[in-house]
Design an enzyme around this catalytic site. Structure first.
Site, PDB file in Angstrom:
ATOM      1  N   ALA A  63       0.865  -1.170   0.000  1.00 48.56           N
ATOM      2  CA  ALA A  63       0.000   0.000   0.000  1.00 48.56           C
ATOM      3  C   ALA A  63       0.907   1.227   0.000  1.00 48.56           C
ATOM      4  CB  ALA A  63      -0.873  -0.027   1.246  1.00 48.56           C
ATOM      5  N   GLY A 102       0.542  -5.060   0.699  1.00 50.08           N
ATOM      6  CA  GLY A 102      -0.646  -5.019  -0.146  1.00 50.08           C
ATOM      7  C   GLY A 102      -0.381  -5.560  -1.543  1.00 50.08           C
ATOM      8  N   GLU A 105      -0.699  -9.114  -1.275  1.00 49.84           N
ATOM      9  CA  GLU A 105      -2.112  -9.442  -1.027  1.00 49.84           C
ATOM     10  C   GLU A 105      -2.921  -9.434  -2.322  1.00 49.84           C
ATOM     11  OE1 GLU A 105      -2.238  -6.524   2.279  1.00 49.84           O
ATOM     12  OE2 GLU A 105      -3.380  -8.083   3.294  1.00 49.84           O
ATOM     13  N   GLU A 125       4.197  -5.706   6.986  1.00 51.71           N
ATOM     14  CA  GLU A 125       3.390  -4.702   7.693  1.00 51.71           C
ATOM     15  C   GLU A 125       3.755  -4.563   9.166  1.00 51.71           C
ATOM     16  OE1 GLU A 125       2.322  -6.810   5.463  1.00 51.71           O
ATOM     17  OE2 GLU A 125       0.796  -5.890   4.182  1.00 51.71           O
TER      18      GLU A 125
HETATM   19  N1  CAA Z   1       4.592   3.348   0.041  1.00 48.24           N
HETATM   20  C1  CAA Z   1       5.064   4.540  -0.309  1.00 48.24           C
HETATM   21  N2  CAA Z   1       6.337   4.769  -0.672  1.00 48.24           N
HETATM   22  C2  CAA Z   1       7.153   3.716  -0.685  1.00 48.24           C
HETATM   23  C3  CAA Z   1       6.738   2.427  -0.334  1.00 48.24           C
HETATM   24  C4  CAA Z   1       5.375   2.254   0.036  1.00 48.24           C
HETATM   25  N3  CAA Z   1       4.870   1.057   0.362  1.00 48.24           N
HETATM   26  N4  CAA Z   1       7.784   1.587  -0.439  1.00 48.24           N
HETATM   27  C5  CAA Z   1       8.825   2.321  -0.854  1.00 48.24           C
HETATM   28  N5  CAA Z   1       8.442   3.601  -1.010  1.00 48.24           N
HETATM   29  C6  CAA Z   1       9.268   4.704  -1.504  1.00 48.24           C
HETATM   30  C7  CAA Z   1      10.413   5.049  -0.572  1.00 48.24           C
HETATM   31  O1  CAA Z   1      10.015   5.969   0.408  1.00 48.24           O
HETATM   32  C8  CAA Z   1      11.417   5.638  -1.533  1.00 48.24           C
HETATM   33  O2  CAA Z   1      10.982   6.940  -1.821  1.00 48.24           O
HETATM   34  P1  CAA Z   1      12.059   8.085  -2.142  1.00 48.24           P
HETATM   35  O3  CAA Z   1      12.835   7.607  -3.330  1.00 48.24           O
HETATM   36  O4  CAA Z   1      11.231   9.286  -2.357  1.00 48.24           O
HETATM   37  O5  CAA Z   1      12.878   8.146  -0.897  1.00 48.24           O
HETATM   38  C9  CAA Z   1      11.229   4.821  -2.782  1.00 48.24           C
HETATM   39  O6  CAA Z   1       9.906   4.252  -2.675  1.00 48.24           O
HETATM   40  C10 CAA Z   1      12.224   3.709  -2.995  1.00 48.24           C
HETATM   41  O7  CAA Z   1      12.278   2.939  -1.798  1.00 48.24           O
HETATM   42  P2  CAA Z   1      13.674   2.461  -1.182  1.00 48.24           P
HETATM   43  O8  CAA Z   1      14.631   3.595  -1.144  1.00 48.24           O
HETATM   44  O9  CAA Z   1      13.344   1.779   0.104  1.00 48.24           O
HETATM   45  O10 CAA Z   1      14.153   1.429  -2.305  1.00 48.24           O
HETATM   46  P3  CAA Z   1      14.801  -0.013  -2.126  1.00 48.24           P
HETATM   47  O11 CAA Z   1      14.986  -0.532  -3.485  1.00 48.24           O
HETATM   48  O12 CAA Z   1      15.947   0.037  -1.181  1.00 48.24           O
HETATM   49  O13 CAA Z   1      13.686  -0.919  -1.410  1.00 48.24           O
HETATM   50  C11 CAA Z   1      11.532  -1.839  -1.037  1.00 48.24           C
HETATM   51  C12 CAA Z   1      12.481  -1.182  -2.042  1.00 48.24           C
HETATM   52  C13 CAA Z   1      12.062  -3.233  -0.637  1.00 48.24           C
HETATM   53  C14 CAA Z   1      10.190  -1.992  -1.706  1.00 48.24           C
HETATM   54  C15 CAA Z   1      11.429  -0.976   0.240  1.00 48.24           C
HETATM   55  O14 CAA Z   1      11.118   0.346  -0.140  1.00 48.24           O
HETATM   56  C16 CAA Z   1      10.376  -1.403   1.210  1.00 48.24           C
HETATM   57  O15 CAA Z   1      10.604  -2.291   2.011  1.00 48.24           O
HETATM   58  N6  CAA Z   1       9.198  -0.745   1.177  1.00 48.24           N
HETATM   59  C17 CAA Z   1       8.157  -0.942   2.146  1.00 48.24           C
HETATM   60  C18 CAA Z   1       7.364  -2.156   1.843  1.00 48.24           C
HETATM   61  C19 CAA Z   1       6.234  -2.282   2.826  1.00 48.24           C
HETATM   62  O16 CAA Z   1       6.370  -2.102   4.010  1.00 48.24           O
HETATM   63  N7  CAA Z   1       5.055  -2.629   2.284  1.00 48.24           N
HETATM   64  C20 CAA Z   1       3.905  -2.799   3.078  1.00 48.24           C
HETATM   65  C21 CAA Z   1       3.120  -1.541   3.045  1.00 48.24           C
HETATM   66  S1  CAA Z   1       1.789  -1.608   4.161  1.00 48.24           S
HETATM   67  C22 CAA Z   1       0.589  -2.448   3.369  1.00 48.24           C
HETATM   68  O17 CAA Z   1       0.732  -2.884   2.285  1.00 48.24           O
HETATM   69  C23 CAA Z   1      -0.640  -2.552   4.211  1.00 48.24           C
HETATM   70  C24 CAA Z   1      -1.722  -3.366   3.662  1.00 48.24           C
HETATM   71  O18 CAA Z   1      -1.838  -4.519   3.961  1.00 48.24           O
HETATM   72  C25 CAA Z   1      -2.788  -2.758   2.882  1.00 48.24           C
END
Ligand code: CAA
Length: 698
Positions: A63, A102, A105, A125
């Site tokens: 998400a 998400g 999911e 999450e």
């Molecule tokens: N939402 C919004 N922005 C996100 C994001 C997300 N889920 N995941 C990454 N980004 C953004 C980062 O903030 C970053 O932005 P900037 O370039 O502006 O700083 C950009 O995307 C790139 O991210 P990284 O610098 O972290 O890049 P990476 O290649 O090192 O890692 C990644 C990529 C593994 C996807 C890592 O970003 C990550 O772990 N993201 C979070 C994943 C996460 O927690 N997902 C679950 C979300 S909650 C959810 O989904 C709830 C639900 O059940 C509905």
């Protein structure tokens, strides 16, 4: 604006391609378009099957975290997933990159999943203080059972596609061309004309209910003392899979998600996530190319120097380690080999990897060996004269343009740089011990540091997998300045009546793994002692001074390494130490000497005193320009000093308490002792404008 999801037909299959760089997060626009295109495909008579894919780096990584805390906008992700799952034609998710949260999911709601061999999937999450809220807690255990699903959701760690295939979470691993194979797979499912295989249709009741219940009980027991809110709710949701029909399970999950997403804990964890990514953003370095670093010289083969060497070797750099004394050099090299041997013994590293890393290491007694280095990191003793001499030699020996860094914890980078004759090439790279483990590096430009040198600091730290935070020149930079304020607050609280063990227990209850006195014992009391001596001449004479730690040092109680410090350590490996009446006697004497009548403190009061002191020091660092933004201070304290992540760092903590309240706490404390507690003016400025520290996090 290009469409965030595109639609095209291939061989009777509708391909829905998500395009929302950088990580295809499922923002409102993506959800709305994905749902409408899924519906279009569902009713289009020419469409026999559907593939959901993504372009760019990855299948959706979750998400859109930045939308959390804002009013929800329909369609919600659970609805989108439900809609996808309900489609009567086969829906295949084509996964590449990292399908997380998400994103995964959505894939679980599809009727089948094909993954690129290099892909990973996960439900992270929990790291954001929430749980999978789009059916993940209900669908995952139905596919792979309670235990593996709980492992995935409680750890938040992704797993490789093949592991996911073994668990039944992925059906097929693509051999070559993911999209082509996904389309062919979808066609095959359509040709088979069997009803879609929905995760929600799997009946968990078929799994042994007693084993399921035992798994739940085991996890509950393991989590009984956790300060985190999300993990127990994840366990509840997995229990619900056995007890409730699918739809009711989704409602149960949704209610838990809603509760969690609104908690300060989740807000703090989300703050931590963005704070870490923001730290590396320095507008002044945009477009400034860093120097490419291959060969790293490290001067000083002590604990710090060898730890830094391991971090560099792990990242693939060539390392020359310098120590003028052969025994110390050999001890340093042995320490490095030992670190690797232990990893091999624990099966964390292959023998080949170890040998390759050690093969890139050279030990030398002469600085001349660094003539060809791209970057030199000095990690000798914390003594200005010695450091200046090292930099004078480095300035002569190394080629112009070689970046020179000092790992000093406290000393003035500009003074150190002066000796080199090339101050533009010099910066601070402050690692935290053990440097091969701790992820934080403070990058400190001096007055004359060139922009590409600073850019190299950030880039190089990134290659080591570290989080780099910019700090300005001051005694202790960001981390040790805040630490000193924390210690001072702890010591004043001790003087005023609390026992060291009460203070330590209170801060452990807040979430630190060790209290401030236990940390002092671990690090050695002599480091802070040297700093106090150095700053004695400039100390505010009006400030109350607690000489208890000086007395302990004079008694030889230098901490764990001496067997005695704030505590006694009669047994080897004793983590917390034993209360020692000899310390209480020193404390009593000091109270009498200073005319203090000791009083009782509650745990909450101790925590507040320490935390407002940290936030106040942070506010001063911002005003002085030492820290660029409050979230940088939070990152330093979380990664350098184990500030509990679920409180988000001292500045986030202050925001959550409310700055007016923090200012009031400080003012009350300042009535007796203004030098230690007077609130920084930043508080007044922010409060006047109804803002928090977060408003300064640009
Ligand atoms: N939402 C919004 N922005 C996100 C994001 C997300 N889920 N995941 C990454 N980004 C953004 C980062 O903030 C970053 O932005 P900037 O370039 O502006 O700083 C950009 O995307 C790139 O991210 P990284 O610098 O972290 O890049 P990476 O290649 O090192 O890692 C990644 C990529 C593994 C996807 C890592 O970003 C990550 O772990 N993201 C979070 C994943 C996460 O927690 N997902 C679950 C979300 S909650 C959810 O989904 C709830 C639900 O059940 C509905």
């Amino acid at each position: 604006m290009p469409e965030p999801v595109r639609y095209h037909m291939a061989d009777g299959v509708a391909v829905l391609t998500i395009s929302n760089p950088p990580v295809n997060a499922l923002s409102h626009a993506v959800r709305a378009r994905l749902q409408s295109l899924a519906e279009r495909a569902a009713i289009d008579g020419n469409v026999r099957a559907i593939v959901i894919a993504a372009e760019g780096r990855t299948f959706p990584a979750g998400a859109d975290i930045s939308e959390f805390g804002k009013p929800p906008a329909a369609p919600w992700l659970p609805e989108v997933c439900a809609r996808i799952e309900a489609i009567e034609k086969p829906v295949v998710a084509a996964i590449h990159g990292t399908a997380l949260g998400g994103g995964f999911e959505v894939a679980l709601a599809a009727h089948a999943r094909i993954a690129d061999a290099k892909a990973a999937v996960g439900l992270p999450e929990v790291k954001l203080g929430i749980l999978p809220g789009a059916g993940g807690t209900q669908r995952t255990p139905r596919l792979c059972g309670a235990g593996p699903a709980l492992d995935l959701m409680l750890s938040g760690e992704p797993i490789h596609a093949r592991a996911a295939e073994r668990l039944g979470l992925v059906d097929v691993i693509a051999k070559d061309d993911l999209l082509k194979e996904a389309i062919a797979f979808a066609r095959k499912l359509a040709d088979a004309e069997v009803p879609p295989l929905r995760s929600s249709d799997r009946a968990p009741q078929e799994a042994d209910p007693a084993a399921w219940a035992a798994e739940i009980a085991k996890r509950r027991e393991a989590l009984k003392d956790t300060p985190l809110h999300a993990p127990p709710r994840i366990v509840d949701c997995v229990e619900a899979v056995q007890l409730l029909p699918f739809e009711a399970g989704l409602d149960f999950e949704r209610a838990a998600f809603e509760d969690l997403v609104g908690t300060p804990q989740s807000a703090a964890l989300r703050h931590a996530f963005f704070a870490e990514r923001r730290a590396g953003k320095l507008p002044e370095l945009k477009g400034v190319p860093p120097i490419e670093v291959d060969h790293v010289g490290i001067v000083g083969a002590g604990l710090m120097g060898s730890g830094i060497a391991v971090a560099c070797l792990n990242a693939g750099h060539r390392v020359t380690l310098i120590e003028k004394n052969i025994e110390t050099l050999e001890a340093g090299v042995e320490r490095i080999i030992d670190i690797y041997d232990r990893q091999v013994a624990r099966k964390k590293m292959s023998v080949e990897d170890r040998d390759a890393r050690i093969g890139r290491l050279a030990g030398r007694e002469d600085l001349d060996a660094l003539a060809e280095a791209d970057l030199v990191i000095e990690a000798v003793v914390e003594d200005m004269d010695i450091k200046q001499r090292v930099f004078a030699s480095l300035g002569r020996i190394t080629a112009p343009g070689t970046v020179l860094a000092t790992n000093t914890s406290y000393l003035d980078i500009d003074e150190i740089a002066r000796g080199s004759g090339r101050p533009e090439d010099v910066m601070g790279l402050h690692f935290f011990s053990p440097a091969q483990v701790m992820r934080l590096v403070e990058v400190i430009p001096g007055r004359e540091t060139a922009a590409n040198v600073l850019a190299t600091g950030f880039d190089f730290a990134g290659t080591l997998g570290k989080i780099a935070v910019r700090a300005g020149v001051t005694d202790g930079f960001i981390g040790n300045r805040v630490l000193a304020a924390y210690r001072q607050a702890a010591e004043l609280t001790l003087l005023d009546g609390a026992a060291p063990e009460e203070i330590d227990a209170a801060m452990r209850a807040f979430g630190f793994p060790l209290g401030p006195f236990q940390v002092s014992d671990l690090a050695g009391l002599d480091i802070a002692w040297a700093r106090r001596k150095r700053l004695a001449a400039t100390r505010d004479p009006a400030a109350r001074y607690v000489s208890i730690p000086d007395r302990l040092c004079e008694m030889g109680r230098l901490g764990r390494k001496a067997g005695y410090g704030w505590y006694a350590y009669p047994k080897n490996g004793d983590r917390l130490g034993e209360v020692d009446p000899a310390v209480a006697a020193v404390v009593d004497e000091e109270r009498i000497f200073q005319g203090v009548t000791p009083r009782k403190f509650s745990g909450g009061e101790i925590q507040r005193r320490c935390l407002v002191a940290m936030a106040n020091e942070g506010a001063k660092l911002l005003a002085e320009g030492i820290a660029r933004r409050p979230s940088d201070i939070d990152v330093v304290m979380m990664h350098g000093f184990a500030f509990p992540r679920w409180h988000g760092g001292p500045m986030m903590w202050a925001d959550q308490r409310g700055l007016l309240q923090v200012q009031k706490d400080l003012r009350r404390l300042a009535e007796d002792d203004p030098a230690a507690w007077a609130p920084a003016p930043v508080f007044g400025d922010l409060i006047k404008n109804g803002r928090g520290f977060d408003s300064l996090n640009g």
